[in-house]
Design a protein around this motif. Structure first.
Motif, mmCIF file in Angstrom:
data_model
loop_
_atom_site.group_PDB
_atom_site.id
_atom_site.type_symbol
_atom_site.label_atom_id
_atom_site.label_comp_id
_atom_site.label_asym_id
_atom_site.label_seq_id
_atom_site.Cartn_x
_atom_site.Cartn_y
_atom_site.Cartn_z
ATOM 1 N N VAL A 23 -14.890 -17.311 9.375
ATOM 2 C CA VAL A 23 -15.255 -16.343 8.338
ATOM 3 C C VAL A 23 -16.441 -15.507 8.810
ATOM 4 N N THR A 24 -16.475 -14.241 8.370
ATOM 5 C CA THR A 24 -17.430 -13.298 8.945
ATOM 6 C C THR A 24 -18.739 -13.169 8.191
ATOM 7 N N SER A 25 -18.816 -13.653 6.956
ATOM 8 C CA SER A 25 -19.990 -13.355 6.137
ATOM 9 C C SER A 25 -20.256 -14.471 5.141
ATOM 10 N N THR A 26 -21.388 -14.351 4.444
ATOM 11 C CA THR A 26 -21.731 -15.338 3.424
ATOM 12 C C THR A 26 -20.712 -15.326 2.292
ATOM 13 N N VAL B 220 -11.675 -22.190 -2.106
ATOM 14 C CA VAL B 220 -10.245 -22.434 -1.922
ATOM 15 C C VAL B 220 -9.975 -23.820 -1.359
ATOM 16 N N THR B 221 -10.783 -24.255 -0.376
ATOM 17 C CA THR B 221 -10.480 -25.532 0.272
ATOM 18 C C THR B 221 -11.738 -26.329 0.591
ATOM 19 N N PRO B 222 -11.800 -27.570 0.109
ATOM 20 C CA PRO B 222 -12.888 -28.463 0.503
ATOM 21 C C PRO B 222 -12.544 -29.268 1.751
ATOM 22 N N ASN B 223 -11.368 -29.017 2.327
ATOM 23 C CA ASN B 223 -10.881 -29.848 3.431
ATOM 24 C C ASN B 223 -10.738 -29.101 4.755
ATOM 25 N N VAL B 224 -10.132 -27.921 4.744
ATOM 26 C CA VAL B 224 -9.950 -27.178 5.990
ATOM 27 C C VAL B 224 -11.324 -26.769 6.524
ATOM 28 N N PRO B 225 -11.629 -27.058 7.789
ATOM 29 C CA PRO B 225 -12.932 -26.684 8.351
ATOM 30 C C PRO B 225 -13.169 -25.171 8.287
ATOM 31 N N ILE B 226 -14.391 -24.796 7.932
ATOM 32 C CA ILE B 226 -14.791 -23.392 7.818
ATOM 33 C C ILE B 226 -15.937 -23.150 8.798
ATOM 34 N N VAL B 227 -15.781 -22.142 9.647
ATOM 35 C CA VAL B 227 -16.798 -21.829 10.649
ATOM 36 C C VAL B 227 -17.339 -20.426 10.387
ATOM 37 N N MET B 228 -18.637 -20.329 10.130
ATOM 38 C CA MET B 228 -19.283 -19.053 9.828
ATOM 39 C C MET B 228 -19.666 -18.334 11.122
ATOM 40 N N ILE B 229 -19.253 -17.082 11.245
ATOM 41 C CA ILE B 229 -19.716 -16.281 12.378
ATOM 42 C C ILE B 229 -21.161 -15.859 12.146
ATOM 43 N N ALA B 230 -21.464 -15.391 10.930
ATOM 44 C CA ALA B 230 -22.819 -14.934 10.628
ATOM 45 C C ALA B 230 -23.041 -14.985 9.125
ATOM 46 N N SER B 231 -23.772 -15.987 8.672
ATOM 47 C CA SER B 231 -24.123 -16.086 7.256
ATOM 48 C C SER B 231 -25.606 -15.768 7.101
ATOM 49 N N HIS B 232 -25.923 -14.974 6.095
ATOM 50 C CA HIS B 232 -27.309 -14.549 5.890
ATOM 51 C C HIS B 232 -28.222 -15.746 5.678
ATOM 52 N N ASP B 233 -27.886 -16.598 4.733
ATOM 53 C CA ASP B 233 -28.646 -17.826 4.482
ATOM 54 C C ASP B 233 -27.723 -18.813 3.778
ATOM 55 N N PRO B 234 -27.012 -19.655 4.528
ATOM 56 C CA PRO B 234 -25.978 -20.513 3.933
ATOM 57 C C PRO B 234 -26.507 -21.575 2.979
ATOM 58 N N ILE B 235 -27.773 -21.975 3.124
ATOM 59 C CA ILE B 235 -28.318 -22.959 2.181
ATOM 60 C C ILE B 235 -28.518 -22.306 0.817
ATOM 61 N N ASP B 236 -29.161 -21.125 0.784
ATOM 62 C CA ASP B 236 -29.333 -20.403 -0.478
ATOM 63 C C ASP B 236 -27.991 -20.060 -1.108
ATOM 64 N N ALA B 237 -26.986 -19.829 -0.262
ATOM 65 C CA ALA B 237 -25.655 -19.481 -0.767
ATOM 66 C C ALA B 237 -24.901 -20.693 -1.299
ATOM 67 N N GLY B 238 -25.435 -21.893 -1.063
ATOM 68 C CA GLY B 238 -24.838 -23.101 -1.618
ATOM 69 C C GLY B 238 -23.652 -23.652 -0.855
#
Length: 350
Positions: free
Chosen positions: A104-107, A116-134
């Motif tokens: 995925v390209t963004s936050t 959508v899925t709690p199971n399929v692995p999700i890999v962030m290319i560039a997230s602004h701040d993934p902790i703040d984003a939850g």
């Protein structure tokens, strides 16, 4: 109106039964040819050609990990093309298509995929701040099914404003960010999180942040009119693929740059490309370009395809930052760039 997230979840549950059945059929027939690994790619931005440098870099990164496209892995691409409401249905589509990893390209895209899925692995290319984003719990051990790369954008805002104040006196700062949907109650608004970070950075410097609402489509016309009426002294633009959608003359990024130039306003951001390619006065941020981050994210994808858990893979954060100054833009708006700023810049564009 029906809840699009709820509808997407129902569709996903229905499709899961079909996916399980298909897997069972393949297992029952061991002589069937081995299917290449399936990777889904979800972008909140515009559709890009297959030979785009970022995609070439991703393929190079995968090849370095012994994965060759159309040989032992296949890519399926989906683009929101400026409409973030499409993110959840498109994520459902990718999971339904059999994606074993979602890139995925963004936050916003990360939140949508996580809904959508709690199971399929999700890999962030560039997230602004993934902790703040939850979407993750912590950087070292993110937990659950999300990992990848963070821009650590909020931590850079005080330094960005410090450089701005060395160039011009600023008391009223215009701030532009696309409006991203709140994909689920569990996740905070990405738009609100960005704005809170900027207000927190500006307050001790005596800077008032003026942040007009930008529609989810990225139409900046009314927002720019508001900033003109508010007589802002400078403009900060959060990085987003949304700014690059539409025809050339209608792309939000072009309207923003034209607005700042006509009003002789300092225009700043985080990523080098905004100064080097778009004419921003100044950027300060991660040295990694979009091409670099596509290449490096491939290693996460390869490790997951080999069996590692995304929640055990530490999120990569910027290790080096760079200041880029566009002296050509400074001259056009009547500013002299102080020598100390020039001395600190990794790149000065003349």
């Amino acid at each position: 109106m029906r809840d699009p997230v709820l509808m997407s979840r129902r569709l996903l549950l229905k499709s899961a039964a079909g996916a399980v059945l298909a897997t069972a059929c393949r297992t029952a027939n061991p002589s069937a040819p081995k299917r290449p690994r399936q990777i889904g790619y979800l972008s909140t931005g515009p559709r890009l050609p297959a030979d785009h440098p970022a995609y070439v870099a991703f393929r190079d990164g995968m090849r370095a990990e012994s994965f060759v496209e159309d040989t032992n892995y296949e890519m399926t691409y989906r683009y929101c093309e400026g409409d973030p409401d499409r993110a959840v249905p498109l994520a459902v589509d990718l999971v339904y298509a059999g994606a074993e990893v979602l890139v995925v390209t963004s936050t916003g895209a990360t939140q949508a995929a996580r809904v959508v899925t709690p199971n399929v692995p999700i890999v962030m290319i560039a997230s602004h701040d993934p902790i703040d984003a939850g979407v993750i719990k912590e950087l070292v051990k993110p937990g659950e099914n999300v990992t990848g790369q963070s821009l650590a954008g909020a931590t850079l805002m005080p330094k960005q404003l410090d450089y701005l104040l060395q160039l011009a006196p600023v008391r009223r700062l215009g701030y532009l960010s696309p409006t991203f949907p709140t994909y689920a109650q569990a996740y905070p608004s990405v738009t609100d999180a960005f704005e809170r970070s900027m207000r927190a950075a500006g307050k001790p410097l005596g800077i008032e942040v003026i942040s007009p609402k930008v529609p989810k489509t990225g139409d900046v016309g009314q927002a720019l009119a508001t900033l003109a009426a508010e007589s802002v002294d400078a403009l900060f633009v959060i990085e987003s693929p949304t700014w690059f959608t539409g025809a050339v003359s209608q792309k939000p990024i072009n309207q923003i740059v034209d607005f700042a130039t006509r009003r002789r306003l300092p225009l700043i951001g985080a990523q080098r490309m905004y100064a080097a390619d778009q004419g921003f006065l100044l950027t300060y941020g991660d040295v990694r370009s979009a091409v670099d981050m596509h290449r490096s994210v491939a290693r996460y994808v390869a490790r997951i395809l080999r069996g590692e858990r995304p929640g055990d893979l530490a999120v990569d954060v910027p290790k080096f930052w760079e200041l880029v100054v566009n002296a050509k833009t400074a001259s056009a708006i009547g500013l002299d760039v102080p020598q100390p700023v020039i001395a600190e810049a990794a790149l000065v564009i003349h």
